[in-house]
Scaffold this motif. Sequence first.
Motif, mmCIF file in Angstrom:
data_model
loop_
_atom_site.group_PDB
_atom_site.id
_atom_site.type_symbol
_atom_site.label_atom_id
_atom_site.label_comp_id
_atom_site.label_asym_id
_atom_site.label_seq_id
_atom_site.Cartn_x
_atom_site.Cartn_y
_atom_site.Cartn_z
ATOM 1 N N VAL A 101 10.567 3.503 -4.807
ATOM 2 C CA VAL A 101 10.490 2.071 -4.487
ATOM 3 C C VAL A 101 9.178 1.469 -5.019
ATOM 4 O O VAL A 101 8.948 0.281 -4.902
ATOM 5 C CB VAL A 101 10.626 1.812 -2.967
ATOM 6 C CG1 VAL A 101 12.033 2.146 -2.500
ATOM 7 C CG2 VAL A 101 9.587 2.586 -2.165
ATOM 8 N N GLU A 102 8.316 2.309 -5.595
ATOM 9 C CA GLU A 102 7.061 1.797 -6.167
ATOM 10 C C GLU A 102 6.996 2.039 -7.667
ATOM 11 O O GLU A 102 5.912 2.201 -8.243
ATOM 12 C CB GLU A 102 5.860 2.438 -5.462
ATOM 13 C CG GLU A 102 5.656 1.865 -4.063
ATOM 14 C CD GLU A 102 4.663 2.659 -3.237
ATOM 15 O OE1 GLU A 102 3.906 3.470 -3.811
ATOM 16 O OE2 GLU A 102 4.671 2.483 -2.011
ATOM 17 N N GLU A 140 7.594 14.012 3.005
ATOM 18 C CA GLU A 140 6.211 13.994 3.500
ATOM 19 C C GLU A 140 5.201 13.634 2.418
ATOM 20 O O GLU A 140 4.236 12.926 2.669
ATOM 21 C CB GLU A 140 5.843 15.369 4.079
ATOM 22 C CG GLU A 140 6.359 15.563 5.484
ATOM 23 C CD GLU A 140 6.149 16.989 5.974
ATOM 24 O OE1 GLU A 140 5.208 17.654 5.484
ATOM 25 O OE2 GLU A 140 6.943 17.425 6.829
ATOM 26 N N ASN A 141 5.429 14.130 1.195
ATOM 27 C CA ASN A 141 4.400 14.040 0.159
ATOM 28 C C ASN A 141 4.634 12.982 -0.911
ATOM 29 O O ASN A 141 3.759 12.740 -1.728
ATOM 30 C CB ASN A 141 4.233 15.405 -0.521
ATOM 31 C CG ASN A 141 3.745 16.443 0.467
ATOM 32 O OD1 ASN A 141 2.576 16.448 0.840
ATOM 33 N ND2 ASN A 141 4.661 17.279 0.931
ATOM 34 N N ALA A 142 5.820 12.408 -0.929
ATOM 35 C CA ALA A 142 6.095 11.353 -1.918
ATOM 36 C C ALA A 142 6.839 10.250 -1.182
ATOM 37 O O ALA A 142 8.052 10.128 -1.281
ATOM 38 C CB ALA A 142 6.922 11.908 -3.071
ATOM 39 N N GLN A 143 6.064 9.452 -0.425
ATOM 40 C CA GLN A 143 6.717 8.520 0.485
ATOM 41 C C GLN A 143 7.355 7.327 -0.227
ATOM 42 O O GLN A 143 8.121 6.596 0.394
ATOM 43 C CB GLN A 143 5.727 8.074 1.558
ATOM 44 C CG GLN A 143 5.346 9.271 2.422
ATOM 45 C CD GLN A 143 4.534 8.916 3.633
ATOM 46 O OE1 GLN A 143 4.155 7.781 3.815
ATOM 47 N NE2 GLN A 143 4.271 9.911 4.456
ATOM 48 N N ASP A 144 7.031 7.148 -1.500
ATOM 49 C CA ASP A 144 7.705 6.088 -2.270
ATOM 50 C C ASP A 144 9.073 6.542 -2.778
ATOM 51 O O ASP A 144 9.859 5.732 -3.260
ATOM 52 C CB ASP A 144 6.847 5.708 -3.481
ATOM 53 C CG ASP A 144 6.644 6.904 -4.413
ATOM 54 O OD1 ASP A 144 6.214 7.977 -3.910
ATOM 55 O OD2 ASP A 144 6.935 6.787 -5.607
ATOM 56 N N VAL A 145 9.341 7.833 -2.679
ATOM 57 C CA VAL A 145 10.566 8.377 -3.271
ATOM 58 C C VAL A 145 11.738 8.253 -2.290
ATOM 59 O O VAL A 145 11.587 8.462 -1.095
ATOM 60 C CB VAL A 145 10.343 9.847 -3.685
ATOM 61 C CG1 VAL A 145 11.666 10.577 -3.920
ATOM 62 C CG2 VAL A 145 9.492 9.901 -4.943
ATOM 63 N N ARG A 146 12.886 7.860 -2.835
ATOM 64 C CA ARG A 146 14.120 7.832 -2.053
ATOM 65 C C ARG A 146 15.085 8.843 -2.657
ATOM 66 O O ARG A 146 15.247 8.897 -3.884
ATOM 67 C CB ARG A 146 14.765 6.443 -2.082
ATOM 68 C CG ARG A 146 13.887 5.338 -1.496
ATOM 69 C CD ARG A 146 13.779 5.450 0.036
ATOM 70 N NE ARG A 146 12.882 4.432 0.577
ATOM 71 C CZ ARG A 146 11.557 4.557 0.701
ATOM 72 N NH1 ARG A 146 10.955 5.682 0.314
ATOM 73 N NH2 ARG A 146 10.832 3.587 1.220
ATOM 74 N N ILE A 147 15.713 9.636 -1.797
ATOM 75 C CA ILE A 147 16.671 10.635 -2.274
ATOM 76 C C ILE A 147 18.057 9.998 -2.227
ATOM 77 O O ILE A 147 18.578 9.707 -1.156
ATOM 78 C CB ILE A 147 16.614 11.904 -1.397
ATOM 79 C CG1 ILE A 147 15.182 12.466 -1.409
ATOM 80 C CG2 ILE A 147 17.630 12.941 -1.880
ATOM 81 C CD1 ILE A 147 14.945 13.582 -0.415
ATOM 82 N N LEU A 148 18.619 9.746 -3.393
ATOM 83 C CA LEU A 148 19.897 9.016 -3.455
ATOM 84 C C LEU A 148 21.099 9.934 -3.308
ATOM 85 O O LEU A 148 22.155 9.504 -2.874
ATOM 86 C CB LEU A 148 20.004 8.246 -4.777
ATOM 87 C CG LEU A 148 18.908 7.213 -5.040
ATOM 88 C CD1 LEU A 148 19.152 6.512 -6.367
ATOM 89 C CD2 LEU A 148 18.843 6.194 -3.915
#
Lengths: 253, 298
Positions: free
Chosen positions: B57-58, B105-113
């Motif tokens: 999302v970033e 926890e470590n890549a809070q901008d990441v979304r798992i689709l």
Amino acid sequence: MNQIDIGKWSQRDLNMLRTSSDTREIDLLTTSVRDLNATLQAFGSNTRSDEASFRVLTPNGAHAIAVGIDAPLNVEIAGHVGYYCGGMNKCASIIIDGNAGQGVGENMMSGVIHVKGDASQCAGATAHGGLLLIEGNASARCGISMKGIDIVVKGGIGHLSGFMGQTGRLVAFGDAGEALGDSIYEARIYVRGKVESLGADCIEKELRDEHRAELFALLKQADEAHKADVSEFRRYGSARKLYNFHIDNAGAY
Amino acid sequence: MCGIAGLFIKRTRLQPRLGELLASMTSTLCSRGPDSAGFALYTAGEPGRAKLTLTSVEERADFEALGEMLSRAVSAPVSVVGRYTHAVVTVPADLVNLCRNWLLENAQDVRILSEGGHLEIYKEVGYPDDIARSFGIASLGGTHGIAHTRMATESAVTATGAHPFSTGPDQCLVHNGSLSNHASVRRELGRDGIVPQTENDTEVAAGYLTRELKRGRSLGEALKSSVEDLDGFFTFVVGTKNGFGVLRDPIACKPAVMAETDDYVAFASEYRSLTPLPGIKSAKLFEPKPATPYFWEH
């Protein structure tokens, strides 16, 4: 009530479909639907019925083909069409050599639309006149709010067909889905097959001689006279209990 | 509005063309949903490996570096294939939950689709044709796939709010319509441990099916009970690892047409979307009946 003379409308009898030697071909691969319709709409209501014939190629399911015609043209469409084909038609004879998407013949005023395949939802919706003949099945809401059109379906019709039908006739050779004729006014429905269920205020009615005659005339136009027995059909129409609001009927609306 | 295209390939010879055919089908549906689009494809997998489709999302650009960090963290090989704004990260199947938690926890901008042995999901905001081109959808092969063009009604126009939604391994769902009881179903799902990641009503429907499948029901049974439990209007097309299903609401509010040949079963919102398919002229065409689950499996 609402007696309608058979054959009163001009250019609606399939036997009157004309074949013209100088048929003009328009291919939708190279011409836009908008240009096609502008060409067809340029003919006025004083056009002679043998004056112009068109054959539309490569329809590929495009929407709004041959809408708003106001002349006795012959239009044959070589394939499946999308939504609203022949909508608002006046006087034209339109043959669809394939399936039709939603709302074929929507708000048709007169003329004939002949679908050689199946029709999707809302076939003949709100149409005032003319004949819509469907060789295959029609899906849900066939003849919704019909206002004088005749619809003859050689297959079955889907749920909520004839919903709020005001006048005109709806004939189905096959079965009818749920809630047939829901909240119907004075449209007449004839079904030969099984009716899944009747909608609010729709009841089966006696098939009297005048109805047999009316039905026979419709079958004749669909080229089914003497092939299908009118006595095998059952008639459905309004019980006329929901025309005016009455508190006791609140649950039925 | 919104448009749906789905293709389930029955014979292997068309499998290399899955992405190309699905992108062509979707192209005719751009006008039904011009604000965003998404593609779910069931592609080849490797035994013992699981795929996670990630986006950020970033606007994170470097998923390679993230893959290397993940590999060190779980002490296992991780491969990364980037596609436009997404990346497919392949990890050992038995470590997939560990990887998931590490990413959260470590890549809070990441979304798992998506997660699964075969499923990859690509979705973005923009015109559907542009999105298909940017992701290179036409170059992907596979067994079955579903695409969606969105005209948003129930939640914001964002990439993560676009369809398809995936709430379980190798499961995905697209939707045309809107649900009116999604808030209450969302609460029920929360109590059952399924927490939708977005405010989107469709993700609730996907979560509902995931819960029913977890309870041991077949996809057919889950679709059948959704007619009772989900209120609103909908045409759903769903995918599982080896299956493809279709369901319309009881009044068939939204359009649907299907084509079947010996080579494939295809779904589309409009017939014109089916016209790019080979052999469509001789295909069996039909409209799926309301409140009736249809299902095909390999």
